[in-house]
Design a protein around this motif. Sequence first.
Motif, mmCIF file in Angstrom:
data_model
loop_
_atom_site.group_PDB
_atom_site.id
_atom_site.type_symbol
_atom_site.label_atom_id
_atom_site.label_comp_id
_atom_site.label_asym_id
_atom_site.label_seq_id
_atom_site.Cartn_x
_atom_site.Cartn_y
_atom_site.Cartn_z
ATOM 1 N N PRO A 42 0.839 -1.214 0.000
ATOM 2 C CA PRO A 42 0.000 0.000 0.000
ATOM 3 C C PRO A 42 0.864 1.251 0.000
ATOM 4 O O PRO A 42 1.879 1.329 0.687
ATOM 5 C CB PRO A 42 -0.808 -0.127 1.298
ATOM 6 N N THR A 43 0.462 2.224 -0.774
ATOM 7 C CA THR A 43 1.187 3.487 -0.804
ATOM 8 C C THR A 43 0.689 4.417 0.294
ATOM 9 O O THR A 43 -0.494 4.388 0.654
ATOM 10 C CB THR A 43 1.040 4.181 -2.172
ATOM 11 N N THR A 44 1.581 5.203 0.846
ATOM 12 C CA THR A 44 1.209 6.160 1.899
ATOM 13 C C THR A 44 0.887 7.526 1.313
ATOM 14 O O THR A 44 0.468 8.430 2.038
ATOM 15 C CB THR A 44 2.353 6.299 2.910
ATOM 16 N N ARG A 45 1.075 7.701 0.020
ATOM 17 C CA ARG A 45 0.833 8.993 -0.617
ATOM 18 C C ARG A 45 -0.631 9.134 -1.020
ATOM 19 O O ARG A 45 -1.293 8.159 -1.348
ATOM 20 C CB ARG A 45 1.707 9.155 -1.869
ATOM 21 N N LYS A 46 -1.105 10.362 -1.037
ATOM 22 C CA LYS A 46 -2.425 10.647 -1.574
ATOM 23 C C LYS A 46 -2.371 10.613 -3.100
ATOM 24 O O LYS A 46 -1.304 10.755 -3.690
ATOM 25 C CB LYS A 46 -2.911 12.015 -1.091
ATOM 26 N N LEU A 47 -3.537 10.430 -3.705
ATOM 27 C CA LEU A 47 -3.607 10.390 -5.156
ATOM 28 C C LEU A 47 -3.017 11.665 -5.754
ATOM 29 O O LEU A 47 -3.393 12.775 -5.372
ATOM 30 C CB LEU A 47 -5.064 10.235 -5.609
ATOM 31 N N GLY A 48 -2.083 11.508 -6.663
ATOM 32 C CA GLY A 48 -1.469 12.644 -7.340
ATOM 33 C C GLY A 48 -0.188 13.142 -6.696
ATOM 34 O O GLY A 48 0.553 13.909 -7.314
ATOM 35 N N ARG A 49 0.103 12.705 -5.450
ATOM 36 C CA ARG A 49 1.304 13.200 -4.773
ATOM 37 C C ARG A 49 2.578 12.752 -5.480
ATOM 38 O O ARG A 49 3.611 13.428 -5.401
ATOM 39 C CB ARG A 49 1.330 12.720 -3.316
ATOM 40 N N VAL A 50 2.504 11.620 -6.181
ATOM 41 C CA VAL A 50 3.689 11.133 -6.885
ATOM 42 C C VAL A 50 4.143 12.120 -7.966
ATOM 43 O O VAL A 50 5.309 12.139 -8.368
ATOM 44 C CB VAL A 50 3.412 9.727 -7.490
ATOM 45 N N LEU A 51 3.207 12.965 -8.426
ATOM 46 C CA LEU A 51 3.558 13.966 -9.441
ATOM 47 C C LEU A 51 4.476 15.049 -8.889
ATOM 48 O O LEU A 51 5.061 15.825 -9.653
ATOM 49 C CB LEU A 51 2.287 14.622 -10.003
#
Length: 400
Positions: free
Chosen positions: A196-205
């Motif tokens: 599971p990722t700990t980032r919110k949707l779009g934070r990877v950008l």
Amino acid sequence: MRTYGEVLRVPGLARIIIAQLLARFPAGMYSLGILLHMEHQHGSYTAAGLVLAAFSVGMALAGPFVSRLMSRFGTVQVLAVTTLVSVTSLLAMATFAVPLYVDVIAGVIAGAAMPPVTPTVRTLYPRMVPQRLLSPLFSLDAALQELIWVFGPVLLTLLVSLLGTGPTMLVTIGIQFFGALFFMISPEVRRLRIPPTTRKLGRVLRKPPVLLSVVVSAMFIGGFSAVEAGVVATFGEGALEAGLVLAISALGSLVGGFTVGSRGLAPWSLAIRLAIVLLGMAIALPMTEVVGLSVALFIAGLGTAPALAAFSVIIASTVKFADTPEAYAWIGTGQLLGAAVGSAIAGVSIDAIGGVGGVWVAVVMVTLATLIAAIFRRHQPDMRHGISDPPDTAPVELPR
């Protein structure tokens, strides 16, 4: 070629490559297939274009969200559910005569639920091979995907001439279903666990390499959409010459992928590969005949698969494993939007000055992509000497 032999000797990798190509093959058929069938159903290319646009918008908007679900619910589970939803919606479009707004809704659902095969396989690749083989593997993948865009439309056109638009849609849906099934039952896919990722949707950008790859690939694909429109406009809709020129460009991409793919990625690599594409498109500007355009776009094609491979390598080398599906999905979204913008601007330019207008739009967009890649080269990995993996992305041996 010795490097590609080493890649293909990795246990299970050849099967995964074949399975994902089969699962993705309908991507080369749906755009034209939906357009032709909806025109047949509603008697208007405007209506058909609206349904096709709904399908594309659904894919573009839902891609990153759907890809994130794999870490929460499981890779195979998400692939299975999206395949069933997408296939069901497309079956409704293919078999029922319904009002236009119903087909538009079905198009949005079908596009949004397209199974995330590409993010899955590009997340899986780094888990199967050592890092020194990543660049040739992604280049091989990018080169082979040209088969989808060369043979997909050809097969669809042949089927339409033999069966009609409705039965052809059913064949295409069947290829999607059985291709996705073949991909899902592959042991490597069934064993893939994405934390599971700990980032919110779009934070990877917010990661510069990801944002760079999304922006540059969007402009790059937009440029190719523009030049394709320009070529079609030059020779006329349905002209054999246009298909021949675009097929030769795809052949150039195959050659470029196999030739350059074994080389490790350096900070300047993406800009250089895009510059090759730009050179070919610039040569195409004064060309109006088949031979000249074919040679020019063959040169442009030499940089195409290597550039596409570079985007995948950048993500695999700089993004945590849990975030790679979403990162690849954002690249897909950017490319879909880039293609839409490139085609739209090319259409205006073609109406103004003819087929060369599309090529001019392509030159401008690819120039911008090349400049951005060069200016922000420090955000691209140097893999010439086997740099260490980013956190949480080191290749591991999959359990047998």
